[in-house]
Enzyme design. Structure first.
Site, PDB file in Angstrom:
ATOM      1  N   GLY A 170      19.037 -51.518 -28.976  1.00 24.52           N
ATOM      2  CA  GLY A 170      19.008 -51.132 -30.380  1.00 24.52           C
ATOM      3  C   GLY A 170      17.787 -50.290 -30.636  1.00 24.52           C
ATOM      4  CG  HIS A 171      17.074 -46.554 -29.255  1.00 22.19           C
ATOM      5  ND1 HIS A 171      16.146 -47.150 -28.443  1.00 22.19           N
ATOM      6  CD2 HIS A 171      17.871 -45.838 -28.453  1.00 22.19           C
ATOM      7  CE1 HIS A 171      16.387 -46.806 -27.202  1.00 22.19           C
ATOM      8  NE2 HIS A 171      17.436 -46.025 -27.173  1.00 22.19           N
ATOM      9  CD  GLN A 175      18.889 -51.750 -21.494  1.00 24.55           C
ATOM     10  OE1 GLN A 175      19.213 -50.877 -20.730  1.00 24.55           O
ATOM     11  NE2 GLN A 175      19.715 -52.214 -22.395  1.00 24.55           N
ATOM     12  CG  ASP A 225      12.973 -54.203 -27.055  1.00 19.86           C
ATOM     13  OD1 ASP A 225      14.044 -53.687 -27.394  1.00 19.86           O
ATOM     14  OD2 ASP A 225      12.890 -55.292 -26.468  1.00 19.86           O
ATOM     15  CE  LYS A 247      13.915 -47.026 -24.407  1.00 21.68           C
ATOM     16  NZ  LYS A 247      13.372 -48.369 -24.609  1.00 21.68           N
TER      17      LYS A 247
HETATM   18  P1  GDP Z   1      13.327 -48.871 -28.641  1.00 24.42           P
HETATM   19  O1  GDP Z   1      14.551 -49.622 -28.208  1.00 24.42           O
HETATM   20  O2  GDP Z   1      12.437 -48.551 -27.471  1.00 24.42           O
HETATM   21  O3  GDP Z   1      13.633 -47.688 -29.490  1.00 24.42           O
HETATM   22  O4  GDP Z   1      12.460 -49.849 -29.520  1.00 24.42           O
HETATM   23  P2  GDP Z   1      12.929 -50.639 -30.824  1.00 24.42           P
HETATM   24  O5  GDP Z   1      13.541 -49.709 -31.767  1.00 24.42           O
HETATM   25  O6  GDP Z   1      13.639 -51.877 -30.466  1.00 24.42           O
HETATM   26  O7  GDP Z   1      11.526 -51.149 -31.342  1.00 24.42           O
HETATM   27  C1  GDP Z   1      10.664 -50.367 -31.911  1.00 24.42           C
HETATM   28  C2  GDP Z   1      10.338 -50.925 -33.276  1.00 24.42           C
HETATM   29  O8  GDP Z   1       9.028 -50.597 -33.588  1.00 24.42           O
HETATM   30  C3  GDP Z   1      11.172 -50.322 -34.388  1.00 24.42           C
HETATM   31  O9  GDP Z   1      11.334 -51.247 -35.413  1.00 24.42           O
HETATM   32  C4  GDP Z   1      10.330 -49.141 -34.846  1.00 24.42           C
HETATM   33  O10 GDP Z   1      10.564 -48.755 -36.174  1.00 24.42           O
HETATM   34  C5  GDP Z   1       8.962 -49.706 -34.694  1.00 24.42           C
HETATM   35  N1  GDP Z   1       7.917 -48.753 -34.342  1.00 24.42           N
HETATM   36  C6  GDP Z   1       8.016 -47.682 -33.498  1.00 24.42           C
HETATM   37  N2  GDP Z   1       6.796 -47.108 -33.364  1.00 24.42           N
HETATM   38  C7  GDP Z   1       5.934 -47.844 -34.126  1.00 24.42           C
HETATM   39  C8  GDP Z   1       4.525 -47.771 -34.359  1.00 24.42           C
HETATM   40  O11 GDP Z   1       3.806 -46.922 -33.837  1.00 24.42           O
HETATM   41  N3  GDP Z   1       4.006 -48.715 -35.180  1.00 24.42           N
HETATM   42  C9  GDP Z   1       4.733 -49.702 -35.757  1.00 24.42           C
HETATM   43  N4  GDP Z   1       4.120 -50.588 -36.536  1.00 24.42           N
HETATM   44  N5  GDP Z   1       6.065 -49.796 -35.553  1.00 24.42           N
HETATM   45  C10 GDP Z   1       6.644 -48.888 -34.745  1.00 24.42           C
END
Ligand code: GDP
Length: 423
Positions: free
Chosen positions: A40-41, A221, A13, A16
């Site tokens: 879930g990205h 992950q 999370d 990515k």
């Molecule tokens: P992933 O599985 O690594 O892709 O992560 P997730 O998608 O679960 O979580 C990332 C969350 O943070 C998503 O809701 C993104 O839109 C949000 N997000 C990503 N980068 C940033 C950031 O720099 N700032 C903020 N406030 N939200 C972000």
């Protein structure tokens, strides 16, 4: 970039999805190398938030070929649902999507037995999607793969054997009414749908690299949830770290040119297991609200903590990170003090290296360093010099401590909210 891996440097999370989405603009092919539909990205495009579970985030970039590698486990129903959703949004998915015939299937019985197993003492807080049980079958050589869908009789015979075994192992699981034949017949519309998508992912990627194309390998992950190198047994069932990337798509390790780690400016984790920098709940609630730290797939509130440098140094080592992308810096904007764990102590002494055992990690107490907060908005920053000095000091400290250059800082959820460092 010829072949770049993007890997989570914490407990998943890390954001990515956004980073892969941005990097896929520079790639020709994007492939997912492990995990299942628990990941879930979330990617923001204009006004819309799109949550991707199995399909590489590169699908939102027109014209890019997207592949699901052998290291991924696939729930056909979920894959179908995701493709339909994206196509309803006008994304042309099927002509650009390839699925490895060696990717294992998550079958309905995996979910049934997982639900039973998670009731017991060995629960680890899984997402309940049958992923761990599909990987268990893979390792036990009893799994069924995408390629097996082409032969009904063989599929039915093996599914029957698996059901028989699971009924013995989990007598309380409701598996009495099912059979291999029934399972296959129920899956038939999805089988017809998926078979035209089957591709030799390894061959496709190898040929693309040979032809000078650029490939991005995307994990799910994070390193501390890696089956081998994470906080076992509170881990995912696949190789989430960078070494899993070539393995999970059928390339040799020397095909990889660059490894980019992604870490938040703080830390979160879902599920059970040690988390040395976890905050007390009142503090965590504030960070959770600011960072919207709820699972993209399950909606579960994430556990929140401060940045953990021993864990990040470990991730740099395990993955051989060339670069680090720091996300969600803006989430810390309001805090008057920002803490970072610079080391651990167990009974007053530093452990010789990052503890391999979850029990030892549980005993680690962080050695803290406090930084003054910058207390102003960073979301509008687009150049390093736009960031407040205190934020730059914080980032420079992190970079020095882990000995990996921070090349990009994400300061908001939207695609343009980032600072790429030059020079
Ligand atoms: P992933 O599985 O690594 O892709 O992560 P997730 O998608 O679960 O979580 C990332 C969350 O943070 C998503 O809701 C993104 O839109 C949000 N997000 C990503 N980068 C940033 C950031 O720099 N700032 C903020 N406030 N939200 C972000």
């Amino acid at each position: 970039m010829p072949c770049t891996v993007v890997v989570g440097a914490q407990w998943g999370d890390e954001g990515k999805g956004k980073i892969v989405d941005a990097l896929s603009a520079e790639a020709d092919l994007v492939a997912r190398y492990q995990g299942g539909p628990n990941a879930g990205h979330s990617v923001i495009r204009g006004e819309r938030t799109i949550v991707l579970h199995l399909i590489p985030s590169g699908i939102l970039e027109p014209g890019k070929r997207c592949l699901i590698g052998n290291g991924v486990v696939i729930d056909l129903e979920k894959l179908h649902e995701e493709v339909e959703k994206l196509e309803a949004l006008g994304v042309d998915v099927r002509p650009r999507l390839g699925v490895s015939s060696s990717a294992h299937l998550i079958l309905p019985y995996h979910k049934v037995v997982e639900a039973v197993a998670e009731q017991g003492a060995g629960a680890i807080g899984t997402t309940g999607r049958g992923i761990g049980f599909a990987y268990r079958d893979k390792a036990a050589r009893t799994g069924l793969r995408i390629g097996d869908l082409a032969d009904r009789d063989a599929f039915v015979a093996r599914a029957d054997r698996n059901l028989e075994r699971l009924r013995r192992e989990y007598p309380e699981a409701s598996l009495a009414d099912t059979s291999g034949a029934r399972l296959f017949d129920e899956l038939t519309p999805l089988v017809r749908w998926v078979l035209p998508l089957v591709s030799d992912v390894s061959y496709e990627l190898h040929s693309a690299l040979k032809a000078g194309k650029r490939v991005l390998l995307e994990g799910a992950q994070g390193t501390l949830l890696d089956l081998d190198h994470g906080t076992y047994p509170f881990v995912t069932s696949s190789s989430a770290s960078a070494a899993g990337a070539p393995l999970g798509v059928g390339l040799g390790p020397r095909a990889v040119d660059k490894v980019i780690g992604v870490a938040k400016a703080y830390a979160t984790r879902v599920g059970l297991g040690p988390f040395p920098t976890e905050m007390p709940e009142d503090e965590a609630a504030r960070l959770r609200a600011a960072g919207e730290e709820y699972g993209a797939t399950t909606g579960r509130p994430r556990r929140c903590g401060w940045l953990d440098l021993p864990a990040l140094r470990y991730a740099a080592r395990i993955n051989g990170l060339d670069e680090l992308v720091v996300t969600k810096l803006d989430v810390l904007d309001e805090f008057d003090e920002i803490r970072v764990a610079i080391d651990y102590e167990i009974d007053g002494s530093p452990p010789p290296s990052f503890p391999a055992s979850a029990a030892d990690l549980e005993r680690c107490r962080p050695v803290w360093r406090a930084f003054p907060g910058w207390q102003c908005a960073t979301t509008g920053a687009r150049a390093w010099s736009d960031l407040p000095e205190k934020a730059r000091e914080y980032l420079a400290f992190v970079e020095r401590e882990i000995d990996v250059p921070i090349t990009t800082v994400s300061v908001g959820a939207s695609r343009e909210a980032e600072v790429r460092r030059t020079g």
